[in-house]
Scaffold this active site. Sequence first.
Site, PDB file in Angstrom:
ATOM      1  N   ARG A   1     -10.264  -8.578   4.035  1.00  0.00           N
ATOM      2  CA  ARG A   1     -10.138  -9.104   5.392  1.00  0.00           C
ATOM      3  C   ARG A   1     -11.446  -8.883   6.129  1.00  0.00           C
ATOM      4  O   ARG A   1     -12.046  -7.811   6.050  1.00  0.00           O
ATOM      5  CB  ARG A   1      -8.977  -8.427   6.134  1.00  0.00           C
ATOM      6  CG  ARG A   1      -7.631  -8.773   5.535  1.00  0.00           C
ATOM      7  CD  ARG A   1      -6.455  -8.176   6.285  1.00  0.00           C
ATOM      8  NE  ARG A   1      -5.214  -8.447   5.571  1.00  0.00           N
ATOM      9  CZ  ARG A   1      -4.028  -7.952   5.915  1.00  0.00           C
ATOM     10  NH1 ARG A   1      -3.918  -7.151   6.969  1.00  0.00           N
ATOM     11  NH2 ARG A   1      -2.950  -8.254   5.203  1.00  0.00           N
TER      12      ARG A   1
ATOM     13  N   GLN B   1      -2.640  -2.986  -1.407  1.00  0.00           N
ATOM     14  CA  GLN B   1      -1.366  -2.547  -0.841  1.00  0.00           C
ATOM     15  C   GLN B   1      -0.354  -2.291  -1.948  1.00  0.00           C
ATOM     16  O   GLN B   1      -0.470  -2.839  -3.044  1.00  0.00           O
ATOM     17  CB  GLN B   1      -0.801  -3.633   0.091  1.00  0.00           C
ATOM     18  CG  GLN B   1      -1.648  -3.916   1.312  1.00  0.00           C
ATOM     19  CD  GLN B   1      -1.077  -5.044   2.151  1.00  0.00           C
ATOM     20  OE1 GLN B   1      -0.596  -6.044   1.624  1.00  0.00           O
ATOM     21  NE2 GLN B   1      -1.121  -4.896   3.452  1.00  0.00           N
TER      22      GLN B   1
ATOM     23  N   ASP C   1       2.285  -3.680  -2.327  1.00  0.00           N
ATOM     24  CA  ASP C   1       2.907  -4.873  -1.755  1.00  0.00           C
ATOM     25  C   ASP C   1       4.067  -5.362  -2.623  1.00  0.00           C
ATOM     26  O   ASP C   1       4.047  -5.217  -3.849  1.00  0.00           O
ATOM     27  CB  ASP C   1       1.850  -5.975  -1.663  1.00  0.00           C
ATOM     28  CG  ASP C   1       2.146  -6.963  -0.558  1.00  0.00           C
ATOM     29  OD1 ASP C   1       3.162  -6.788   0.132  1.00  0.00           O
ATOM     30  OD2 ASP C   1       1.360  -7.909  -0.391  1.00  0.00           O
TER      31      ASP C   1
ATOM     32  N   HIS D   1       7.273  -8.670  -2.605  1.00  0.00           N
ATOM     33  CA  HIS D   1       8.011  -9.751  -1.963  1.00  0.00           C
ATOM     34  C   HIS D   1       9.318  -9.955  -2.713  1.00  0.00           C
ATOM     35  O   HIS D   1       9.329 -10.009  -3.940  1.00  0.00           O
ATOM     36  CB  HIS D   1       7.178 -11.032  -1.925  1.00  0.00           C
ATOM     37  CG  HIS D   1       5.966 -10.867  -1.064  1.00  0.00           C
ATOM     38  ND1 HIS D   1       4.755 -10.448  -1.580  1.00  0.00           N
ATOM     39  CD2 HIS D   1       5.791 -11.014   0.278  1.00  0.00           C
ATOM     40  CE1 HIS D   1       3.887 -10.355  -0.594  1.00  0.00           C
ATOM     41  NE2 HIS D   1       4.479 -10.686   0.537  1.00  0.00           N
TER      42      HIS D   1
ATOM     43  N   LYS E   1      10.669  -8.074  11.987  1.00  0.00           N
ATOM     44  CA  LYS E   1      10.417  -7.006  11.022  1.00  0.00           C
ATOM     45  C   LYS E   1      10.955  -5.673  11.518  1.00  0.00           C
ATOM     46  O   LYS E   1      11.209  -5.486  12.717  1.00  0.00           O
ATOM     47  CB  LYS E   1       8.924  -6.890  10.744  1.00  0.00           C
ATOM     48  CG  LYS E   1       8.070  -6.610  11.970  1.00  0.00           C
ATOM     49  CD  LYS E   1       6.583  -6.500  11.611  1.00  0.00           C
ATOM     50  CE  LYS E   1       5.735  -6.221  12.844  1.00  0.00           C
ATOM     51  NZ  LYS E   1       4.333  -5.924  12.512  1.00  0.00           N
TER      52      LYS E   1
END
Length: 647
Positions: free
Chosen positions: A376, A394, A396, A398, A477
């Site tokens: 980023r 991360q 991470d 999903h 969230k």
Amino acid sequence: MPSTVNVTLPDGSQKAAPFGQSIADFVKESIGAGLAKAALFARLDGVEVDLSKKLEADAKLQIFTSKNPESLELVRHDAAHIMADAVQRLFPGTQVTIGPAIDDGFYYDFYRGQSFSEDDLAQIEKLANEIIAADLPFVRKEISMDEAIALFEKKGEKFKVEIVRDIAAKGAKTLTLYSHGDWVDFCLGPHAPSTGKVGVIKVLKSSGAYWRGDHTKEQLQRIYGTAFFDKKALEAWQKQREEAEKRDHRKLGTALDLFYFHEFSPGAAFWTEKGTALYNQLSAWMRRLTKENGYVEIKTPLLYNKGLWEISGHWGKYKENMFLVLNSDAGEGAEDPHDFSLKPMNCPSHHLFFNMKKRSYRELPLRFHTQDVLHRNEAKGALGGLTRVRQFAQDDAHIYAREDQIADEAKRFVKLLDHVYNAVGLKYVAKFATRPPQRIGSDELWDRAEGALKAALDGLGLPYENKPGDGAFYGPKIDFDVSDSIGRKWQLGTFQLDYNAPERFKLGYVGEDNKEHRPVVIHRAVYGSFERFIAILIEHFAGAFPVWLAPVQVVIITVADRHDAYAKQVLAELESKGFRAEIDERGFSLSKKIAESQVAKIPYAVVVGDKDLEANGVTVRPYGKKEEGLVPLADFVTRLGRESQLP
């Protein structure tokens, strides 16, 4: 026009108020003088307002005092105004720009010909606290944009004039002013009734800044400060701050030889052998936990054409935060040859991966876990150790699920998160964040998503705080804030419900009815980024990691050169069992080597001398504790094995 309005209080009770009565007068007359004296601001139908706000319709009302955590941000905004007043009284001709509340305090940017000295800051602090003692009322006034421009032009505040013109260009017709005494600024508010509600201001430091963050514009002087309701709270914060400085992960990262940074790659860490060992332990731990919880690990590409980000919505809303890459196939004259980007997050690539196969309801919930590298484009001035970086990874994941599986997935996730945070001693609280002003998707989708997530959260039985308007741009969230060992709060885990991505990416699965259905997408993380989580753990443990996590678990210290061979046998035994160990066979004194092992915060220093060699043992000294004496090597290996197990 009604003569009265009904006011609903947080406990559900209702009271009548005369139409047009101020909230302050209503509280004093209808609730009690005690609350009226303590009140700082109010929330009227979910909107934060001053106590001077008039009641002109039936509404829900909540009053905030110093006992509410939200109030500290309010008085710090008040404090920014007070400090700016003090600066302009002491240094006439100084212009003001902006002064927001921030984490742990506030700042205000000023334009003047020179920087502020330490003596200047001391004078500013003294006068600011005198303004508090004067208990000047904060007065709200609404004026036209033309009046506002004329006011600030007369004051010689060119930066304020520029901001007002920008606001007017966006269609605003009026501007809200707040004054105390003779000093005035514009802001949305709310503010406390008077300066006396602030308590105490501490001016911290000054630094350089640029107008609007642009190095081509004017150089400004930024003064940082903090404020509390009383001196006792300020003193406690100062002690916490002193302890935090000792624990600063940037200092400990170097001192413990964990990571470094280099100007040729700003915002990207160079991990040493020890730092890599720490990183890999956390990685292995999360891999084990996700596998046990039914996740499959995948990897996806790091570089994508803008077409992906246009579908996801990031190209329009997040492009400035992405590292764009020149497309060598674009050819001369291409409108935008930088039409590729390194991925700043994993979710869009996971959606592509989901759609690469025909999916059945029998596969759901389908849980994808990844630890891919992300990039980023953070502003260079915002970078800070491991907590704000440009390259990171991360833990991470999903989850693609049916609507009726959301509650079970929330329970499964919180159980995992609870296990991780408890294992490292981090206490946590949950926060429910709803739709932000800037978002994608219809209100109907948001209604469904917020309703489903709230139902799941209520089903967990967890206490939680509401964060209206703080959701992701694609969905509501649940955020999890942790408190570390010295009481600081950090936002870490998240569980985000997304109804928009399935529509935008046309995600589908074949249901039991043999028809195509949309799944819901759940974005979730426990660590957040590895880099930031490691920074938090370094400071939480002050660099003294538990045995299972420590980069070096044991240092073997020789008494004399004749013990080197035995020390190597001990090292071989430990390494054969998978332990992370090293030998200190330098020619320094025994006391110096032991002292250095303590500075390095290694969980165990084991000394080998004549008696240890004869007994096939080691003399054990745990970090921060007294020597335990001679222990058989086999017993120490058993103990180390028990303490080295991943939680």
